[in-house]
Design a protein around this motif. Structure first.
Motif, PDB file in Angstrom:
ATOM      1  N   LEU A  42      39.382  36.163  37.578  1.00  0.00           N
ATOM      2  CA  LEU A  42      40.377  36.587  36.590  1.00  0.00           C
ATOM      3  C   LEU A  42      41.494  37.431  37.219  1.00  0.00           C
ATOM      4  N   PRO A  43      42.242  36.885  38.149  1.00  0.00           N
ATOM      5  CA  PRO A  43      43.378  37.635  38.701  1.00  0.00           C
ATOM      6  C   PRO A  43      44.408  37.891  37.616  1.00  0.00           C
ATOM      7  N   THR A  59      41.189  41.061  39.579  1.00  0.00           N
ATOM      8  CA  THR A  59      40.740  42.070  38.621  1.00  0.00           C
ATOM      9  C   THR A  59      39.225  42.221  38.550  1.00  0.00           C
ATOM     10  N   GLN A  60      38.532  41.160  38.226  1.00  0.00           N
ATOM     11  CA  GLN A  60      37.085  41.278  38.036  1.00  0.00           C
ATOM     12  C   GLN A  60      36.350  41.513  39.352  1.00  0.00           C
ATOM     13  N   ASN A  61      36.962  41.147  40.468  1.00  0.00           N
ATOM     14  CA  ASN A  61      36.361  41.445  41.771  1.00  0.00           C
ATOM     15  C   ASN A  61      36.692  42.856  42.248  1.00  0.00           C
ATOM     16  N   ASN A  88      38.722  50.003  40.382  1.00  0.00           N
ATOM     17  CA  ASN A  88      37.895  49.488  39.295  1.00  0.00           C
ATOM     18  C   ASN A  88      38.770  48.734  38.297  1.00  0.00           C
ATOM     19  N   HIS A  89      38.666  47.406  38.311  1.00  0.00           N
ATOM     20  CA  HIS A  89      39.358  46.545  37.344  1.00  0.00           C
ATOM     21  C   HIS A  89      40.887  46.692  37.445  1.00  0.00           C
ATOM     22  N   PRO A  90      41.462  46.435  38.604  1.00  0.00           N
ATOM     23  CA  PRO A  90      42.926  46.561  38.740  1.00  0.00           C
ATOM     24  C   PRO A  90      43.647  45.502  37.921  1.00  0.00           C
TER      25      PRO A  90
END
Length: 324
Positions: A42-43, A59-61, A88-90
Protein backbone atom coordinates in the motif's frame (compact mmCIF):
# COMPACT_ATOMS: atom_id res chain seq x y z
CA UNK A 1 -16.07 -3.70 -9.67
CA UNK A 2 -15.71 0.01 -10.11
CA UNK A 3 -16.04 1.30 -13.67
CA UNK A 4 -15.54 4.73 -15.13
CA UNK A 5 -18.19 5.43 -17.77
CA UNK A 6 -17.11 7.71 -20.59
CA UNK A 7 -19.49 8.51 -23.44
CA UNK A 8 -18.57 8.16 -27.08
CA UNK A 9 -18.91 11.86 -27.67
CA UNK A 10 -16.71 12.66 -24.71
CA UNK A 11 -14.00 10.25 -25.83
CA UNK A 12 -14.06 11.71 -29.32
CA UNK A 13 -13.69 15.14 -27.76
CA UNK A 14 -10.68 13.89 -25.83
CA UNK A 15 -9.24 12.44 -29.04
CA UNK A 16 -9.59 15.81 -30.76
CA UNK A 17 -7.69 17.42 -27.91
CA UNK A 18 -4.95 14.77 -28.20
CA UNK A 19 -4.52 15.36 -31.91
CA UNK A 20 -4.43 19.12 -31.36
CA UNK A 21 -1.72 19.39 -28.77
CA UNK A 22 -0.64 16.06 -27.25
CA UNK A 23 -1.38 14.07 -24.12
CA UNK A 24 0.06 12.03 -21.26
CA UNK A 25 0.77 8.40 -22.15
CA UNK A 26 1.75 5.33 -20.14
CA UNK A 27 5.50 4.65 -20.02
CA UNK A 28 6.20 2.04 -17.35
CA UNK A 29 5.72 0.64 -13.85
CA UNK A 30 7.49 -1.21 -11.07
CA UNK A 31 6.69 -2.88 -7.78
CA UNK A 32 4.16 -5.49 -6.74
CA UNK A 33 2.94 -6.72 -3.38
CA UNK A 34 5.49 -7.76 -0.76
CA UNK A 35 8.19 -6.66 1.67
CA UNK A 36 11.28 -7.46 -0.36
CA UNK A 37 13.32 -4.69 -1.94
CA UNK A 38 11.49 -2.99 -4.78
CA UNK A 39 8.10 -4.27 -3.62
CA UNK A 40 5.40 -2.41 -1.70
CA UNK A 41 2.51 -2.80 0.68
CA UNK A 42 0.00 0.00 0.00
CA UNK A 43 2.43 2.74 -1.09
CA UNK A 44 0.67 6.02 -0.35
CA UNK A 45 2.92 8.77 -1.67
CA UNK A 46 5.70 9.40 -4.16
CA UNK A 47 8.16 12.28 -4.63
CA UNK A 48 10.79 13.08 -7.25
CA UNK A 49 14.16 14.57 -6.27
CA UNK A 50 15.95 17.28 -8.28
CA UNK A 51 18.28 14.61 -9.69
CA UNK A 52 15.31 12.55 -10.90
CA UNK A 53 15.43 9.82 -8.24
CA UNK A 54 12.02 8.67 -7.02
CA UNK A 55 11.16 8.28 -3.32
CA UNK A 56 8.20 6.16 -2.21
CA UNK A 57 6.39 6.12 1.13
CA UNK A 58 5.97 2.35 1.42
CA UNK A 59 3.27 2.76 4.00
CA UNK A 60 2.36 -0.65 5.38
CA UNK A 61 5.99 -1.77 5.25
CA UNK A 62 6.95 1.26 7.37
CA UNK A 63 9.83 2.43 5.21
CA UNK A 64 11.06 4.74 2.47
CA UNK A 65 12.43 3.20 -0.73
CA UNK A 66 14.12 5.12 -3.50
CA UNK A 67 14.77 4.33 -7.14
CA UNK A 68 16.13 5.65 -10.40
CA UNK A 69 13.73 7.48 -12.70
CA UNK A 70 12.74 4.18 -14.34
CA UNK A 71 12.47 2.07 -11.19
CA UNK A 72 15.94 0.64 -10.55
CA UNK A 73 16.23 0.07 -6.79
CA UNK A 74 18.79 2.34 -5.09
CA UNK A 75 18.15 2.01 -1.36
CA UNK A 76 15.74 2.14 1.57
CA UNK A 77 15.47 2.99 5.25
CA UNK A 78 12.90 2.51 7.99
CA UNK A 79 14.10 4.59 10.94
CA UNK A 80 15.74 7.75 12.18
CA UNK A 81 18.07 8.11 15.15
CA UNK A 82 17.56 6.84 18.70
CA UNK A 83 15.33 4.22 20.29
CA UNK A 84 12.15 5.95 19.06
CA UNK A 85 13.31 6.55 15.52
CA UNK A 86 11.30 3.81 13.80
CA UNK A 87 9.11 5.11 10.99
CA UNK A 88 5.53 3.99 11.55
CA UNK A 89 3.01 4.05 8.68
CA UNK A 90 4.53 6.86 6.56
CA UNK A 91 1.88 8.54 4.38
CA UNK A 92 3.80 11.45 2.90
CA UNK A 93 7.20 12.14 1.39
CA UNK A 94 8.73 15.27 -0.14
CA UNK A 95 12.21 16.18 -1.40
CA UNK A 96 13.78 19.63 -1.10
CA UNK A 97 16.05 21.25 -3.67
CA UNK A 98 19.08 20.43 -1.50
CA UNK A 99 18.14 16.73 -1.56
CA UNK A 100 16.73 16.52 1.95
CA UNK A 101 13.91 13.98 2.25
CA UNK A 102 10.97 14.85 4.50
CA UNK A 103 8.74 12.02 5.74
CA UNK A 104 5.28 12.17 7.28
CA UNK A 105 5.77 9.65 10.09
CA UNK A 106 2.01 9.41 10.40
CA UNK A 107 1.43 7.05 13.32
CA UNK A 108 4.18 8.79 15.32
CA UNK A 109 2.50 12.20 14.72
CA UNK A 110 5.72 13.82 13.52
CA UNK A 111 7.93 14.78 10.59
CA UNK A 112 11.35 13.19 10.21
CA UNK A 113 13.93 14.37 7.69
CA UNK A 114 16.98 12.72 6.19
CA UNK A 115 19.77 13.04 3.66
CA UNK A 116 19.11 11.74 0.16
CA UNK A 117 20.46 8.33 1.19
CA UNK A 118 18.56 8.08 4.47
CA UNK A 119 20.94 9.41 7.12
CA UNK A 120 18.88 10.98 9.92
CA UNK A 121 18.98 14.78 10.23
CA UNK A 122 16.15 15.73 12.57
CA UNK A 123 12.46 15.54 13.48
CA UNK A 124 9.64 17.54 14.99
CA UNK A 125 6.06 17.10 16.11
CA UNK A 126 3.96 15.19 18.62
CA UNK A 127 0.35 14.17 19.13
CA UNK A 128 -2.01 17.05 19.80
CA UNK A 129 -3.83 20.09 18.50
CA UNK A 130 -1.34 22.82 19.36
CA UNK A 131 1.09 24.57 17.06
CA UNK A 132 3.57 22.04 15.69
CA UNK A 133 1.47 19.08 16.81
CA UNK A 134 -0.36 16.68 14.51
CA UNK A 135 -3.32 14.33 14.26
CA UNK A 136 -3.14 11.98 11.26
CA UNK A 137 -0.40 13.80 9.37
CA UNK A 138 -0.64 13.10 5.62
CA UNK A 139 0.93 15.06 2.76
CA UNK A 140 4.11 17.16 2.80
CA UNK A 141 5.38 19.77 0.35
CA UNK A 142 8.49 21.93 0.06
CA UNK A 143 7.88 25.57 -0.94
CA UNK A 144 10.22 27.62 -3.18
CA UNK A 145 11.48 29.40 -0.04
CA UNK A 146 12.20 25.93 1.51
CA UNK A 147 9.38 26.09 4.08
CA UNK A 148 7.65 22.78 4.72
CA UNK A 149 3.86 22.60 4.34
CA UNK A 150 1.91 19.77 5.98
CA UNK A 151 -1.61 18.43 5.57
CA UNK A 152 -2.54 17.97 9.25
CA UNK A 153 -5.54 15.87 8.29
CA UNK A 154 -6.96 14.98 11.70
CA UNK A 155 -6.78 18.61 12.82
CA UNK A 156 -8.45 19.80 9.58
CA UNK A 157 -5.73 22.30 8.82
CA UNK A 158 -2.50 23.15 7.05
CA UNK A 159 0.60 23.93 9.10
CA UNK A 160 3.91 25.19 7.76
CA UNK A 161 7.42 25.31 9.19
CA UNK A 162 11.00 26.29 8.52
CA UNK A 163 13.17 23.54 6.96
CA UNK A 164 14.25 22.43 10.44
CA UNK A 165 10.78 22.41 11.96
CA UNK A 166 10.21 25.78 13.62
CA UNK A 167 6.51 26.63 13.47
CA UNK A 168 5.65 29.48 11.08
CA UNK A 169 1.87 29.47 10.60
CA UNK A 170 -1.37 27.55 10.04
CA UNK A 171 -4.89 27.83 8.67
CA UNK A 172 -8.07 25.79 8.47
CA UNK A 173 -10.83 24.28 10.59
CA UNK A 174 -13.35 21.51 10.02
CA UNK A 175 -16.15 22.30 7.60
CA UNK A 176 -17.26 22.76 4.00
CA UNK A 177 -16.68 26.50 3.67
CA UNK A 178 -13.85 28.27 1.91
CA UNK A 179 -10.60 27.58 3.74
CA UNK A 180 -12.13 24.74 5.75
CA UNK A 181 -11.24 21.08 5.32
CA UNK A 182 -12.51 17.57 5.88
CA UNK A 183 -9.56 15.16 6.06
CA UNK A 184 -7.24 16.94 3.65
CA UNK A 185 -4.55 14.58 2.35
CA UNK A 186 -2.41 15.80 -0.54
CA UNK A 187 -0.60 19.14 -0.66
CA UNK A 188 1.83 20.86 -3.02
CA UNK A 189 3.25 24.34 -3.56
CA UNK A 190 3.45 26.10 -6.93
CA UNK A 191 6.52 28.04 -8.12
CA UNK A 192 4.70 31.30 -7.24
CA UNK A 193 4.18 30.07 -3.66
CA UNK A 194 0.47 29.26 -3.92
CA UNK A 195 -0.55 26.18 -1.93
CA UNK A 196 -2.85 23.48 -3.38
CA UNK A 197 -4.66 21.05 -1.09
CA UNK A 198 -6.59 17.86 -1.90
CA UNK A 199 -9.55 18.38 0.45
CA UNK A 200 -10.38 14.69 0.40
CA UNK A 201 -13.71 14.21 2.16
CA UNK A 202 -15.06 17.45 0.69
CA UNK A 203 -14.29 16.04 -2.79
CA UNK A 204 -12.46 19.14 -3.99
CA UNK A 205 -9.17 20.95 -4.45
CA UNK A 206 -8.62 24.29 -2.73
CA UNK A 207 -5.75 26.71 -3.25
CA UNK A 208 -4.34 29.54 -1.18
CA UNK A 209 -1.60 32.09 -0.92
CA UNK A 210 1.56 31.06 0.93
CA UNK A 211 0.08 32.36 4.18
CA UNK A 212 -3.36 30.78 3.78
CA UNK A 213 -5.56 33.42 2.14
CA UNK A 214 -8.22 31.59 0.12
CA UNK A 215 -7.89 31.92 -3.67
CA UNK A 216 -10.24 29.33 -5.16
CA UNK A 217 -11.60 25.79 -5.30
CA UNK A 218 -12.95 23.26 -7.79
CA UNK A 219 -14.75 19.92 -7.71
CA UNK A 220 -13.39 18.28 -10.85
CA UNK A 221 -16.47 17.96 -13.03
CA UNK A 222 -16.32 18.88 -16.70
CA UNK A 223 -19.61 19.10 -18.68
CA UNK A 224 -20.22 15.94 -20.69
CA UNK A 225 -16.89 14.36 -19.82
CA UNK A 226 -15.64 14.23 -16.22
CA UNK A 227 -17.59 13.28 -13.08
CA UNK A 228 -16.97 15.17 -9.83
CA UNK A 229 -13.98 14.20 -7.73
CA UNK A 230 -14.44 11.17 -5.47
CA UNK A 231 -12.12 11.32 -2.45
CA UNK A 232 -9.09 12.94 -4.16
CA UNK A 233 -5.98 12.18 -2.12
CA UNK A 234 -3.03 13.51 -4.09
CA UNK A 235 -2.06 16.77 -5.79
CA UNK A 236 1.10 17.81 -7.65
CA UNK A 237 2.17 20.93 -9.48
CA UNK A 238 3.77 20.57 -12.91
CA UNK A 239 6.64 22.70 -14.08
CA UNK A 240 4.28 24.85 -16.20
CA UNK A 241 1.90 25.39 -13.27
CA UNK A 242 -0.62 22.71 -14.23
CA UNK A 243 -2.22 20.86 -11.31
CA UNK A 244 -2.39 17.06 -11.28
CA UNK A 245 -4.95 15.37 -9.01
CA UNK A 246 -5.12 11.72 -7.93
CA UNK A 247 -8.90 11.25 -8.10
CA UNK A 248 -8.70 8.20 -5.87
CA UNK A 249 -12.17 6.65 -5.85
CA UNK A 250 -12.64 7.34 -9.57
CA UNK A 251 -9.33 5.52 -10.24
CA UNK A 252 -8.26 8.41 -12.40
CA UNK A 253 -5.59 11.08 -12.81
CA UNK A 254 -6.78 14.51 -13.96
CA UNK A 255 -4.95 17.74 -14.67
CA UNK A 256 -6.01 21.36 -14.69
CA UNK A 257 -4.79 24.88 -15.13
CA UNK A 258 -3.60 26.71 -12.03
CA UNK A 259 -7.13 28.04 -11.41
CA UNK A 260 -8.93 24.73 -12.00
CA UNK A 261 -9.90 24.70 -15.69
CA UNK A 262 -9.96 21.11 -16.93
CA UNK A 263 -7.17 20.08 -19.32
CA UNK A 264 -7.31 16.28 -19.47
CA UNK A 265 -7.37 13.00 -17.63
CA UNK A 266 -6.84 9.27 -17.90
CA UNK A 267 -7.36 6.00 -16.07
CA UNK A 268 -9.98 3.56 -14.93
CA UNK A 269 -10.14 0.65 -12.52
CA UNK A 270 -7.83 -2.23 -13.39
CA UNK A 271 -4.36 -3.76 -13.25
CA UNK A 272 -2.99 -3.03 -16.72
CA UNK A 273 -0.65 -0.18 -17.52
CA UNK A 274 -2.52 3.10 -17.25
CA UNK A 275 -5.23 1.58 -15.04
CA UNK A 276 -5.44 2.10 -11.29
CA UNK A 277 -6.80 0.75 -8.04
CA UNK A 278 -6.96 3.70 -5.63
CA UNK A 279 -4.21 6.05 -6.85
CA UNK A 280 -3.15 8.25 -3.95
CA UNK A 281 0.16 10.09 -4.50
CA UNK A 282 1.36 11.98 -7.59
CA UNK A 283 4.62 13.77 -8.35
CA UNK A 284 6.20 15.45 -11.38
CA UNK A 285 9.78 15.10 -12.58
CA UNK A 286 12.00 18.20 -12.38
CA UNK A 287 11.70 18.73 -16.15
CA UNK A 288 7.93 18.35 -16.05
CA UNK A 289 7.96 15.70 -18.77
CA UNK A 290 7.15 12.71 -16.58
CA UNK A 291 4.50 12.03 -13.93
CA UNK A 292 4.69 9.36 -11.22
CA UNK A 293 1.66 7.83 -9.49
CA UNK A 294 1.46 5.77 -6.30
CA UNK A 295 -1.07 3.15 -7.46
CA UNK A 296 -1.76 2.12 -3.90
CA UNK A 297 -3.96 -0.98 -4.03
CA UNK A 298 -2.02 -2.33 -7.00
CA UNK A 299 1.10 -1.99 -4.81
CA UNK A 300 3.13 -0.29 -7.53
CA UNK A 301 4.42 2.93 -9.03
CA UNK A 302 3.35 3.87 -12.53
CA UNK A 303 4.90 6.60 -14.62
CA UNK A 304 3.71 8.54 -17.65
CA UNK A 305 5.31 10.88 -20.14
CA UNK A 306 4.09 13.84 -22.10
CA UNK A 307 3.59 12.99 -25.78
CA UNK A 308 3.49 15.84 -28.28
CA UNK A 309 0.88 15.90 -31.02
CA UNK A 310 3.51 14.66 -33.46
CA UNK A 311 3.51 11.28 -31.68
CA UNK A 312 -0.20 11.19 -30.89
CA UNK A 313 -0.79 7.54 -32.05
CA UNK A 314 0.20 6.32 -28.56
CA UNK A 315 -2.55 8.50 -27.12
CA UNK A 316 -4.94 7.38 -29.83
CA UNK A 317 -4.45 3.80 -28.70
CA UNK A 318 -5.25 4.80 -25.14
CA UNK A 319 -8.46 6.52 -26.18
CA UNK A 320 -9.49 3.56 -28.34
CA UNK A 321 -8.99 1.28 -25.37
CA UNK A 322 -11.91 3.02 -23.66
CA UNK A 323 -14.28 1.37 -26.13
CA UNK A 324 -13.11 -2.21 -25.50
Amino acid sequence: MKKLAITTAAALGALAAVCAWGDWVYEGKWGGYGNKIGRFDLPYDVAVAPNGNVYVADTQNGRIQYFSATGYFLGMWDRGAGPYGKINHPMGVAVARNGRVYVADTNQKRVQYFTATGSFLGRWGSKGRGDGQFMSLRGLAVAPNSNIYTADSGNYRVQYFTPTGSFVGKWGTWGVGEGQFDRAAGIDVAPNGNVYVADTCNDRVQYFTATGSFLGKWYGSSPGFEPPFAMPQGVAIGRNGSVFVADTNNDRIRYFTANGSFLGGWGRFGVRGGEFDCPTGVSCSPTGGRLYVADSWNHRIQYFRWSDAAVAPASLGRVKALFR
